[in-house]
Motif scaffolding. Structure first.
Motif, mmCIF file in Angstrom:
data_model
loop_
_atom_site.group_PDB
_atom_site.id
_atom_site.type_symbol
_atom_site.label_atom_id
_atom_site.label_comp_id
_atom_site.label_asym_id
_atom_site.label_seq_id
_atom_site.Cartn_x
_atom_site.Cartn_y
_atom_site.Cartn_z
ATOM 1 N N SER A 77 6.213 13.013 -11.980
ATOM 2 C CA SER A 77 7.250 12.973 -12.118
ATOM 3 C C SER A 77 7.355 12.484 -14.009
ATOM 4 N N SER A 78 8.643 12.416 -14.296
ATOM 5 C CA SER A 78 9.112 11.253 -15.193
ATOM 6 C C SER A 78 9.539 9.948 -15.172
ATOM 7 N N ASP A 79 10.031 9.800 -13.927
ATOM 8 C CA ASP A 79 9.843 8.269 -13.297
ATOM 9 C C ASP A 79 9.365 7.916 -12.628
ATOM 10 N N ALA A 80 8.056 8.426 -12.204
ATOM 11 C CA ALA A 80 6.800 7.250 -11.665
ATOM 12 C C ALA A 80 6.455 5.902 -11.847
ATOM 13 N N SER A 81 6.289 5.706 -11.622
ATOM 14 C CA SER A 81 6.312 4.576 -11.590
ATOM 15 C C SER A 81 4.632 3.319 -11.159
ATOM 16 N N ASP B 148 2.211 1.938 -11.656
ATOM 17 C CA ASP B 148 0.957 1.559 -12.955
ATOM 18 C C ASP B 148 -0.474 2.745 -12.962
ATOM 19 N N PRO B 149 -0.559 3.587 -14.059
ATOM 20 C CA PRO B 149 -1.551 4.274 -14.151
ATOM 21 C C PRO B 149 -2.853 3.785 -14.644
ATOM 22 N N LYS B 150 -3.522 2.608 -14.962
ATOM 23 C CA LYS B 150 -4.708 1.666 -15.106
ATOM 24 C C LYS B 150 -4.818 1.032 -13.782
ATOM 25 N N VAL B 151 -3.398 0.650 -12.938
ATOM 26 C CA VAL B 151 -4.215 0.638 -11.275
ATOM 27 C C VAL B 151 -4.934 1.179 -10.374
ATOM 28 N N ALA B 152 -3.826 2.873 -10.767
ATOM 29 C CA ALA B 152 -4.290 3.557 -10.038
ATOM 30 C C ALA B 152 -6.270 4.226 -10.750
ATOM 31 N N ALA B 153 -5.755 4.386 -12.059
ATOM 32 C CA ALA B 153 -7.067 5.107 -11.971
ATOM 33 C C ALA B 153 -8.506 4.050 -11.883
ATOM 34 N N GLY B 154 -8.352 2.788 -11.553
ATOM 35 C CA GLY B 154 -9.196 2.681 -11.364
ATOM 36 C C GLY B 154 -9.266 2.234 -10.262
#
Length: 370
Positions: free
Chosen positions: A306-310, A312-318
């Motif tokens: 989704s273009s509206d994903a909120s 945080d990619p860094k937190v999710a990846a971690g």
């Protein structure tokens, strides 16, 4: 690159050595005239797969009528898609072009070249890469199609993308197939050790970028694919294909569990949502309990649908990055989001780069497995 092993050369000889090579795809790593020179890993120059057509039923012991070819999607729906949106908007493409001209990109080109060469490295025996997720609708088939098309483009040996999800899966559509005929269950009944590659490919769907596809069904609700059929097909086909990408059903399905347990590499697709990341972390913890150091042969794809994903990619990846498990971020792409066949020339640059990175991470682990 290392010389291909004899079994790969034998397979290529079965296809014929005088066929024209495939056209290059956009996913290939290329340096522009403004970039410093770097050795470019060219797309493989291997014969275009030309299906020979299966042998007659009595020659391979098949009883009963052969299945009829069935269209994948109503042609009117495909027409409604048009040419499809580009993954990046016009403004994004223009901005990326200007940044590309202004910056020194020698390091970037070198990294892309390194990843592409990793994707091309030879294998001694066929390797199976299983793709799954904790639930449906998170982009599992899209990731499988991206992986299959990337391997098709770069590798010298035959590549198979196999659908192991009979619940009206979307892999044939994403791979650009117009119709399907033979399914996994059909092929399980006729495979014999005496069959050659040209016999086998006659039952498969040729893919535009050079590989083959084996669907799980003809796009109708029916009996689900069972574990015995999956094992029969994958074990038999491994000797014909250097890489097999398996689009599994969602966990905790029986076939998905079997595929994850027996594959050389596991790819877990996690959606960019808090609950999706949390559930995918539980999948990783389950894989950690499997024998043969399963986490060391696992790659996570963090998929932004989704273009509206909120989140945080860094937190999710971690949260997903367990010891030895890389996380590849697949950014939001308008072309992928609209559905339908995936066209390499419509993908965003970031999506193409992520696909090559995922393929490199997968094959690196597949080669290290004994």
């Amino acid at each position: 690159m290392a010389v291909e092993s004899d079994w790969q050369r034998a397979l290529l000889r079965e296809l014929g050595t005088d066929a024209p090579s495939r056209p290059a795809l956009e996913v290939n790593v290329q340096a522009s005239e403004h970039e410093p020179a770097a050795p470019s890993p060219s797309p493989v120059q291997r014969p275009t797969p030309v299906p020979q057509g299966p042998r007659k039923a009595h020659e391979v012991g098949v009883t009963g009528p052969a299945p009829q070819s069935v269209p994948i999607v109503d042609p009117r729906l495909l027409l409604a898609l048009g040419t499809g949106q580009h993954g990046d908007s016009l403004t994004q493409r223009a901005g990326a072009g200007l940044r590309h001209l202004a910056a020194s990109s020698g390091q970037e080109v070198a990294e892309q070249t390194r990843l592409a060469r990793e994707v091309q490295q030879p294998v001694t025996t066929g390797r199976v890469i299983a793709v799954t997720s904790i639930r449906g609708g998170v982009g599992k088939s899209t990731v499988s199609a991206l992986l299959g098309r990337t391997f098709n483009h770069y590798r010298h040996d035959p590549v198979l993308t196999l659908e192991a999800d009979a619940a009206l899966g979307t892999l044939p559509t994403r791979m650009g197939a117009e119709a399907v005929r033979w399914s996994c269950s059909d092929l399980a009944r006729i495979l014999t050790p005496a069959m050659q590659l040209t016999d086998v490919t006659g039952y498969l769907v040729p893919v535009a970028d050079g590989g083959w596809l084996l669907p799980a069904s003809q796009g109708r609700v029916g009996a689900p694919l069972d574990t015995r059929t999956y094992r029969t097909v994958t074990l038999a086909l491994r000797r014909y294909f250097g890489v097999t990408v398996v689009d599994c059903e969602s966990l905790p399905g029986e076939v998905a569990r079997t595929a994850m347990d027996t594959a050389h590499v596991r790819v877990v697709v996690a959606p960019m949502t808090a609950e999706g990341v949390h559930a995918s972390r539980q999948v990783l913890e389950w894989l950690a309990q499997l024998p043969n150091a399963a986490l060391e042969s696992t790659v996570v794809v963090l998929n932004t649908t989704s273009s509206d994903a909120s989140l945080d990619p860094k937190v999710a990846a971690g949260h997903l990055r367990l010891p030895g498990v890389p996380v590849v971020l697949l950014p939001y792409d308008r072309h992928l989001a609209q559905g339908g066949p995936i066209r390499a020339d419509r993908l965003s640059r970031a999506t193409r780069d992520a696909a090559v990175q995922l393929a490199a991470e997968s094959i690196r682990r597949a080669v290290s497995v004994r």
